[in-house]
Design a protein around this motif. Structure first.
Motif, PDB file in Angstrom:
ATOM      1  N   UNK A  17     -32.949  -2.605   1.291  1.00 53.98           N
ATOM      2  CA  UNK A  17     -34.143  -2.635   2.158  1.00 53.98           C
ATOM      3  C   UNK A  17     -34.710  -4.042   2.284  1.00 53.98           C
ATOM      4  N   UNK A  18     -35.528  -4.244   3.312  1.00 53.88           N
ATOM      5  CA  UNK A  18     -36.186  -5.539   3.501  1.00 53.88           C
ATOM      6  C   UNK A  18     -37.029  -5.873   2.280  1.00 53.88           C
ATOM      7  N   UNK A  19     -36.995  -7.147   1.903  1.00 56.24           N
ATOM      8  CA  UNK A  19     -37.844  -7.613   0.822  1.00 56.24           C
ATOM      9  C   UNK A  19     -37.348  -7.336  -0.576  1.00 56.24           C
ATOM     10  N   UNK A  20     -36.084  -6.976  -0.726  1.00 53.26           N
ATOM     11  CA  UNK A  20     -35.564  -6.669  -2.064  1.00 53.26           C
ATOM     12  C   UNK A  20     -34.890  -7.857  -2.732  1.00 53.26           C
ATOM     13  N   UNK A  21     -34.759  -8.974  -2.035  1.00 53.20           N
ATOM     14  CA  UNK A  21     -34.173 -10.162  -2.643  1.00 53.20           C
ATOM     15  C   UNK A  21     -32.799 -10.527  -2.132  1.00 53.20           C
ATOM     16  N   UNK A  22     -32.355  -9.906  -1.031  1.00 52.49           N
ATOM     17  CA  UNK A  22     -31.025 -10.221  -0.505  1.00 52.49           C
ATOM     18  C   UNK A  22     -30.910 -11.697  -0.136  1.00 52.49           C
ATOM     19  N   UNK A  23     -31.895 -12.188   0.603  1.00 50.75           N
ATOM     20  CA  UNK A  23     -31.851 -13.586   1.016  1.00 50.75           C
ATOM     21  C   UNK A  23     -31.900 -14.517  -0.183  1.00 50.75           C
ATOM     22  N   UNK A  24     -32.731 -14.184  -1.160  1.00 52.28           N
ATOM     23  CA  UNK A  24     -32.825 -15.015  -2.364  1.00 52.28           C
ATOM     24  C   UNK A  24     -31.453 -15.157  -3.021  1.00 52.28           C
ATOM     25  N   UNK A  25     -30.797 -14.027  -3.273  1.00 52.26           N
ATOM     26  CA  UNK A  25     -29.504 -14.072  -3.948  1.00 52.26           C
ATOM     27  C   UNK A  25     -28.430 -14.692  -3.066  1.00 52.26           C
ATOM     28  N   UNK A  26     -28.476 -14.389  -1.775  1.00 50.33           N
ATOM     29  CA  UNK A  26     -27.461 -14.931  -0.873  1.00 50.33           C
ATOM     30  C   UNK A  26     -27.577 -16.443  -0.748  1.00 50.33           C
ATOM     31  N   UNK A  27     -28.819 -16.954  -0.659  1.00 48.63           N
ATOM     32  CA  UNK A  27     -28.992 -18.402  -0.539  1.00 48.63           C
ATOM     33  C   UNK A  27     -28.646 -19.108  -1.846  1.00 48.63           C
ATOM     34  N   UNK A  28     -28.905 -18.455  -2.974  1.00 49.35           N
ATOM     35  CA  UNK A  28     -28.481 -19.031  -4.254  1.00 49.35           C
ATOM     36  C   UNK A  28     -26.961 -19.133  -4.304  1.00 49.35           C
ATOM     37  N   UNK A  29     -26.279 -18.067  -3.888  1.00 50.22           N
ATOM     38  CA  UNK A  29     -24.814 -18.089  -3.850  1.00 50.22           C
ATOM     39  C   UNK A  29     -24.323 -19.192  -2.907  1.00 50.22           C
ATOM     40  N   UNK A  30     -24.952 -19.302  -1.741  1.00 52.02           N
ATOM     41  CA  UNK A  30     -24.539 -20.316  -0.771  1.00 52.02           C
ATOM     42  C   UNK A  30     -24.700 -21.719  -1.336  1.00 52.02           C
ATOM     43  N   UNK A  31     -25.785 -21.947  -2.076  1.00 49.08           N
ATOM     44  CA  UNK A  31     -26.013 -23.263  -2.668  1.00 49.08           C
ATOM     45  C   UNK A  31     -24.978 -23.564  -3.733  1.00 49.08           C
TER      46      UNK A  31
END
Length: 235
Positions: A49-63
């Protein structure tokens, strides 16, 4: 009383793993991301769901991997140069919302998926729903989506919700009363957007009314249906 303005202390978002609140709701996602580069066919879909941290984890992986980030729901973009992306780690954010943007149509997503696992390339996709539920007019894309390995993040538990609240207050430069956290967590929906909306409402009310951010303000501002039993907390 003159309107008071709080100095903006908002910092750029931190996408590092250290600032992510791990809990049983996201351990599957953490384990799956840490399994890279041993993803089946070099592909993984991170969903929740929105706001569960997908972007946080995905951007960490990307970095960590040096991945190229593609925001599928964005507009006003030049076409992707697929040849230049071959053999590289790729992150496609909001792949389930690609019809809202102009960067990743069905054919493009089909090629991005096919490029994963070739010449060292890999692909992380994020979305709210599992890929089997994503729209796909191209039959070959449908079969690729159905075969993707999926890592799920569930709605926030208390550990995650409190971390979201703390970061929201910190970003707004607010130091709330300590007993506000259990008060809010007992009443808020299990949703990061709901938690951040509560922070924003309290921040605005605190500035407008010149009041401390505490249970009394939350009782006055947020519609939790509570009785007036917290008047002694007025401040």
């Amino acid at each position: 009383m003159p309107r008071q303005f709080r100095l903006s202390l908002t910092a750029p978002p931190l996408w590092d793993r250290e600032s992510f609140a791990s809990s049983p709701t996201n351990l599957e996602a953490l384990d799956s991301l840490d399994a890279w580069p041993a993803w089946p066919d070099g592909r993984l879909a991170l969903v929740g769901p929105a706001g569960t941290g997908k972007t946080h984890l995905a951007r960490d992986w990307a970095a960590r991997t040096g991945a190229v980030t593609i925001e599928a729901a964005s507009t006003g973009n030049a076409p992707l140069d697929l040849a230049s992306l071959r053999g590289r780690p790729l992150l496609v954010e909001d792949a389930d919302r690609r019809s809202e943007g102009d960067l990743v149509d069905d054919e493009t997503l089909f090629h991005l998926i096919n490029m994963a696992g070739v010449d060292g390339g890999c692909l992380l996709l994020t979305g709210r729903l599992a890929p089997v539920a994503w729209e796909a007019a191209v039959p070959d894309l449908r079969s690729r989506l159905n075969a993707l390995t999926v890592a799920r993040i569930d709605a926030p538990d208390d550990v995650v919700l409190q971390a979201v609240l703390r970061r929201g207050f910190e970003a707004a430069g607010i130091r709330p009363a300590s007993d506000l956290y259990p008060y809010l967590m007992a009443r808020l929906p299990r949703s990061a957007p709901a938690a951040l909306a509560a922070v924003a409402a309290l921040d605005e009310a605190s500035i407008d009314q010149g009041r401390e951010v505490n249970k009394a303000l939350a009782l006055a501002v947020l519609d939790f249906g509570d009785s007036e039993d917290d008047e002694d907390d007025e401040g």
